[in-house]
Write an enzyme that holds these catalytic residues in place. Structure first.
Site, PDB file in Angstrom:
ATOM      1  N   TYR A 269       0.817  -1.211   0.000  1.00  0.00           N
ATOM      2  CA  TYR A 269       0.000   0.000   0.000  1.00  0.00           C
ATOM      3  C   TYR A 269       0.856   1.270   0.000  1.00  0.00           C
ATOM      4  CZ  TYR A 269      -3.011   3.749   1.627  1.00  0.00           C
ATOM      5  OH  TYR A 269      -3.661   4.950   1.742  1.00  0.00           O
ATOM      6  N   ASP A 304      -8.196  -3.515  -1.277  1.00  0.00           N
ATOM      7  CA  ASP A 304      -9.344  -2.709  -1.702  1.00  0.00           C
ATOM      8  C   ASP A 304      -8.904  -1.429  -2.398  1.00  0.00           C
ATOM      9  OD1 ASP A 304      -9.616  -0.443   0.785  1.00  0.00           O
ATOM     10  OD2 ASP A 304      -8.600  -2.307   1.270  1.00  0.00           O
ATOM     11  N   LYS A 376     -11.187  -9.353   5.389  1.00  0.00           N
ATOM     12  CA  LYS A 376     -11.754  -8.030   5.641  1.00  0.00           C
ATOM     13  C   LYS A 376     -12.464  -7.542   4.378  1.00  0.00           C
ATOM     14  CE  LYS A 376     -10.660  -3.331   7.053  1.00  0.00           C
ATOM     15  NZ  LYS A 376      -9.589  -2.342   7.237  1.00  0.00           N
TER      16      LYS A 376
END
Length: 530
Positions: A269, A304, A376
């Protein structure tokens, strides 16, 4: 986390094994590279583990002051521990804090000890760091006792809600009220830009930007507030923060010391979305994950985010590849399956035909690939237009998909996404949405069995096949300096359409290649952890 009965896709076990094997091969040179380097944050985390805290009158942490002076005198190729504990043994100061204070004003100079002096310094450092690790161990045992006393939430997925006003003293009552309204996990999102700070702020903070600063004192205050709520509600309420950015190892250490329960900790990320140097990130994430493993913290990964910049259908296989790599890196660092909150999201354009069926295919694929992981599940953001009625409906479908596919952690979606920072009333309505779907359809996974040759099963098999193809291409795409095809793939924009070369990005100047004789007892003790 309680086990979930989930539908089973007709996926070839040999194909799944091949995907995992390829991910391990892709990850191996990255792990080797991480073991060959240290960073300023890894070394500062070691000092913090040994008990160094606080900041100078200007707010610069003593860990930064001490580390910078040591680096200026002798470099970091041998680590910070030998010169620091050598100075303490020579009587330069009575403790780390005093030594840092003297170093900051230039009244002490460091050397690299040799022979018996080096042996004594290494032993003293090992003892001090061991005390810190035992504190982390004690906080883990404390969590286990409290979970046994108060219990886990009765239902899954656990409801995960973000609370972050910028003012920790405002966050605490809001978090407690959110727990009363049904939240099982409270996430205090960090102030915008903190991931780019190469220091961890000190003390309680009352001002932030779209979030609250991650500090040790803020961690302590919020954990205490949620302990009060846990006692009141008769269930253990978990606390989440963010171990990412330039201070990933330090924040992970502080989280372990203050008994946080989950931490955002993705392997890529920071590289992709904060332009942090890839080598710096992979070195830091290995150390931070070792700390999380020791502390019993569940990590949350950030797949995500890829779908906010790339198309959720076309790039679905990159999410699966990232999940496989995150699993590989996490297990190498010592994390167990129950600690892998691998991320994925409900981000397909709702105007795409059969979009909900495609979402189910992607979610079921993740569930079957990682059957023991508390996945998640992230809500729609990219296609939230400002139409709050449509947004509320999309969130309802997102919640339903989470129930149907047995997700472990569900981040509450807000219908006002893309309009405003959510009002308290928005949060209440969003929690009502989750409660209704969970109560009405919480066990629907038992009855949901996609047709073996239907669209859902075919789509899942296709994404898995595309994931294997991408992993094979990454293996063939060796990067010249470290031989890591993953670094080359990141540089080419494979993930999230972001191009991040291995020799660029923030924090590269904080990466140091290890010299023979490097000493860091934290790394040694964590490497040897059960």
């Amino acid at each position: 986390m309680p086990a979930r009965s989930t539908p089973v896709l007709d996926l070839d076990p040999a194909t799944i094994r091949r995907a995992r094997s390829l991910a391990r091969k892709v990850g191996r040179p990255v792990v080797r590279m991480a073991k060959q380097h240290t960073t300023v944050s890894v070394e500062r985390a070691t000092l913090r583990m040994a008990g160094l805290g606080g900041a100078d009158p200007d707010g610069t942490p003593w860990a930064n002051r001490l580390l910078d002076t040591v680096r200026g005198d002798v470099g970091l190729e041998h680590g910070v521990c030998l010169p620091v504990w050598d100075a303490l043994l020579r009587g330069e100061a009575g403790d780390l804090a005093e030594l840092a204070g003297k170093a900051s004003v230039g009244s002490v100079r460091f050397r690299l000890p040799e022979g018996r002096d080096a042996t004594r310094a290494a032993a003293a450092a090992d003892k001090a760091v061991g005390v810190g690790l035992r504190r982390i161990d004690a906080r883990r045992r404390e969590r286990e006792r409290l979970v046994k006393r108060w219990g886990d939430p009765e239902q899954t997925p656990w409801v995960y809600l973000i609370v972050a006003t910028g003012d920790i003293y405002e966050d605490m009552p809001q978090a407690q009220q959110a727990a009363r309204a049904g939240a099982d996990v409270i996430a205090v999102i960090r102030s915008t830009g903190q991931s780019l700070l190469d220091f961890v702020p000190e003390g309680p903070t009352r001002e932030g930007y779209a979030g609250t600063y991650a500090t040790q004192e803020n961690f302590r205050l919020m954990r205490a507030a949620l302990d009060e709520s846990s006692k009141e509600l008769g269930r253990y309420v978990r606390l989440t923060n963010y171990a990412s950015g330039l201070c990933m190892p330090e924040i992970a250490t502080l989280a372990g010391l203050e008994r946080l329960d989950m931490m955002l900790n993705d392997s890529m990320y920071g590289i992709l979305f904060r332009d942090i140097n890839p080598v710096r990130t992979f070195v830091d994430q290995r150390f931070s994950r070792q700390v999380h493993a020791r502390a019993g913290i569940i990590i949350n990964t950030g797949e995500d985010n890829y779908l906010t910049t790339a198309d959720a259908v076309d790039a679905a296989h990159t999410v699966t590849v990232s999940q496989l790599l995150n699993e590989c890196f996490a297990k190498e660092a010592g994390l167990a399956d129950w600690q892998l909150g691998l991320g994925h999201a409900f981000e397909i354009d709702p105007d795409v035909p059969d979009s909900f069926r495609l979402e189910l295919a992607h979610a079921l694929l993740a569930r079957q690939l990682f059957p023991k992981a508390p996945l998640k599940w992230m809500p729609p953001t990219r296609h939230m237009s400002g139409d709050v009625f449509r947004g509320y409906l999309l969130d309802g479908f997102f919640n339903l998909a989470g129930m149907l596919t047995g997700q472990g952690i569900l981040l509450v979606g807000m219908m006002t996404e893309a309009v405003v920072t959510p009002w308290l009333s928005d949060r209440d309505l969003a929690l009502q949405n989750v409660r209704y779907v969970r109560n009405a359809a919480g066990g629907l996974a038992e009855d949901f069995h996609p047709a073996p040759d239907g669209l859902i099963a075919r789509r899942a098999r296709r994404v898995l096949a595309e994931s294997i193809d991408l992993l094979e291409r990454i293996l063939d795409h060796a990067e010249p300096d470290f031989g890591a095809g993953l670094l080359a793939a990141i540089a080419d924009g494979t993930f999230g359409l972001m191009r991040r070369p291995a020799d660029g990005g923030r924090g590269l100047d904080g990466v140091v290649r290890l010299a023979p004789g490097y000493v860091n007892p934290a790394r040694d003790l964590l490497d040897g952890a059960p």
